[in-house]
Motif scaffolding. Structure first.
Motif, mmCIF file in Angstrom:
data_model
loop_
_atom_site.group_PDB
_atom_site.id
_atom_site.type_symbol
_atom_site.label_atom_id
_atom_site.label_comp_id
_atom_site.label_asym_id
_atom_site.label_seq_id
_atom_site.Cartn_x
_atom_site.Cartn_y
_atom_site.Cartn_z
ATOM 1 N N ALA A 145 23.510 -13.441 9.799
ATOM 2 C CA ALA A 145 24.094 -12.128 10.091
ATOM 3 C C ALA A 145 24.704 -12.083 11.481
ATOM 4 O O ALA A 145 25.669 -11.341 11.723
ATOM 5 N N ALA A 146 24.166 -12.889 12.401
ATOM 6 C CA ALA A 146 24.684 -12.926 13.774
ATOM 7 C C ALA A 146 25.869 -13.875 13.934
ATOM 8 O O ALA A 146 26.383 -14.031 15.044
ATOM 9 N N GLY A 147 26.276 -14.517 12.853
ATOM 10 C CA GLY A 147 27.454 -15.361 12.904
ATOM 11 C C GLY A 147 27.205 -16.851 12.924
ATOM 12 O O GLY A 147 28.154 -17.642 12.943
ATOM 13 N N LYS A 148 25.929 -17.255 12.919
ATOM 14 C CA LYS A 148 25.622 -18.679 12.888
ATOM 15 C C LYS A 148 25.715 -19.183 11.452
ATOM 16 O O LYS A 148 25.594 -18.411 10.516
ATOM 17 N N TYR A 149 25.935 -20.474 11.298
ATOM 18 C CA TYR A 149 26.069 -21.086 9.980
ATOM 19 C C TYR A 149 27.207 -20.427 9.195
ATOM 20 O O TYR A 149 27.038 -19.983 8.063
ATOM 21 N N ALA A 150 28.371 -20.378 9.806
ATOM 22 C CA ALA A 150 29.502 -19.659 9.220
ATOM 23 C C ALA A 150 30.456 -20.547 8.433
ATOM 24 O O ALA A 150 31.422 -20.038 7.848
ATOM 25 N N ARG A 151 30.209 -21.855 8.398
ATOM 26 C CA ARG A 151 31.106 -22.722 7.651
ATOM 27 C C ARG A 151 30.983 -22.425 6.154
ATOM 28 O O ARG A 151 29.920 -22.035 5.669
ATOM 29 N N PRO A 152 32.084 -22.589 5.421
ATOM 30 C CA PRO A 152 32.069 -22.197 4.002
ATOM 31 C C PRO A 152 30.939 -22.824 3.188
ATOM 32 O O PRO A 152 30.313 -22.146 2.367
ATOM 33 N N PHE A 153 30.635 -24.112 3.398
ATOM 34 C CA PHE A 153 29.575 -24.716 2.598
ATOM 35 C C PHE A 153 28.209 -24.163 2.979
ATOM 36 O O PHE A 153 27.316 -24.069 2.124
ATOM 37 N N GLU A 154 28.033 -23.773 4.244
ATOM 38 C CA GLU A 154 26.766 -23.162 4.655
ATOM 39 C C GLU A 154 26.615 -21.772 4.041
ATOM 40 O O GLU A 154 25.516 -21.382 3.617
ATOM 41 N N GLN A 155 27.712 -21.028 4.009
ATOM 42 C CA GLN A 155 27.671 -19.715 3.371
ATOM 43 C C GLN A 155 27.380 -19.840 1.870
ATOM 44 O O GLN A 155 26.623 -19.043 1.305
ATOM 45 N N ALA A 156 27.958 -20.847 1.235
ATOM 46 C CA ALA A 156 27.700 -21.062 -0.190
ATOM 47 C C ALA A 156 26.233 -21.396 -0.430
ATOM 48 O O ALA A 156 25.622 -20.921 -1.399
ATOM 49 N N ARG A 157 25.662 -22.196 0.445
ATOM 50 C CA ARG A 157 24.241 -22.531 0.318
ATOM 51 C C ARG A 157 23.369 -21.292 0.493
ATOM 52 O O ARG A 157 22.385 -21.110 -0.236
ATOM 53 N N MET A 158 23.719 -20.452 1.462
ATOM 54 C CA MET A 158 22.926 -19.236 1.671
ATOM 55 C C MET A 158 22.949 -18.353 0.429
ATOM 56 O O MET A 158 21.925 -17.801 0.022
ATOM 57 N N ARG A 159 24.108 -18.219 -0.172
ATOM 58 C CA ARG A 159 24.212 -17.372 -1.365
ATOM 59 C C ARG A 159 23.407 -17.927 -2.526
ATOM 60 O O ARG A 159 22.768 -17.183 -3.272
ATOM 61 N N LEU A 160 23.414 -19.231 -2.687
ATOM 62 C CA LEU A 160 22.782 -19.839 -3.846
ATOM 63 C C LEU A 160 21.330 -20.231 -3.607
ATOM 64 O O LEU A 160 20.466 -20.059 -4.471
ATOM 65 N N LEU A 161 21.034 -20.749 -2.389
ATOM 66 C CA LEU A 161 19.744 -21.370 -2.118
ATOM 67 C C LEU A 161 18.966 -20.718 -0.977
ATOM 68 O O LEU A 161 17.861 -21.153 -0.663
ATOM 69 N N HIS A 162 19.568 -19.742 -0.303
ATOM 70 C CA HIS A 162 18.914 -18.987 0.772
ATOM 71 C C HIS A 162 18.701 -19.812 2.042
ATOM 72 O O HIS A 162 17.928 -19.420 2.916
#
Length: 233
Positions: A145-162
């Motif tokens: 939420a603070a902007g860390k891990y903003a690369r597209p693959f990291e965002q995809a992992r967050m959505r799918l795997l938290h």
């Protein structure tokens, strides 16, 4: 549950058995014996404030992050872990090699970094995918939420795997010191390298299911599911 972060937390880790020399070393460095659930004196070259983050976990290598979950789901979480390890072929082992000491986070975090064999990488991926449905909140939510891990693959992992970490960028490691704030990082490195030198290759035949209960400061070992054991009803 109304607040997803009010639940207990689970993690799937590698943790040596009690009495193992590396386990004893880790407990001394971190100041906490996670299998017994008691604090132990730190060595003279470490201060309690330098282990404020790492100490409560005890010695562990993260296979699946310490996610938040609903306490009512514990039987299902444990059953899923056992089902996953039962999928490995007979005689499978989890092997770590190439151990070395590394400093991360501008010298604040000191780890014993190792390389996983194919079996461990497969199990890491399987467990991460299968346990995602039990996650009510992630320890990475605030950072993302603070902007860390903003690369597209990291965002995809967050959505799918938290989690933004793991999979093909997984860096298996045991955290040995965190957060280090001392004046002698070179001296710390030399001590850690000497202490871990005989543990740069390790083999495991089980995983460790860790639990942190709401309101408690320390983690505990809930179970040690062995590899290749058939799931029981």
């Amino acid at each position: 549950m109304t607040d997803p972060r009010s639940g207990t937390r689970f993690g799937v880790y590698l943790c040596p058995p009690a009495g193992d020399p590396y386990y004893e070393l880790g407990g001394q460095l971190l100041g906490f014996d996670v299998r017994v659930g008691r604090e132990v004196p730190l060595p003279a070259f470490l201060r309690p404030e330098w282990q404020a983050d790492a100490g409560p976990y005890g010695l562990h290598l993260t296979v699946v992050e310490g996610f938040y979950t609903d306490p009512a789901w514990w039987p299902e979480v444990e059953a899923e872990v056992r089902a996953c390890v039962a999928c490995l072929t007979p005689g499978a082992v989890l092997t770590l090699t190439g151990g070395r000491v590394e400093a991360w986070d501008d010298g604040e975090t000191w780890v014993h970094r190792l390389d996983a064999n194919d079996t461990l990488l497969v199990l890491h991926t399987l467990l991460l995918a299968r346990l995602a449905r039990f996650v009510t909140a992630s320890p990475f939510d605030a950072q993302v939420a603070a902007g860390k891990y903003a690369r597209p693959f990291e965002q995809a992992r967050m959505r799918l795997l938290h989690t933004p970490r793991g999979l093909d960028s997984w860096q298996p490691h045991f955290t040995l010191v965190q957060p280090y704030g001392g004046p002698d990082p070179a001296g710390l490195r030399a001590r850690l390298e000497a202490l871990t030198a005989s543990h740069h290759a390790q083999t495991y035949r089980s995983v460790a299911l860790f639990e942190k209960r709401e309101g408690e400061a320390h983690w505990r070992v809930r179970a040690d599911p062995p590899l290749g054991t058939p799931q029981t009803a």
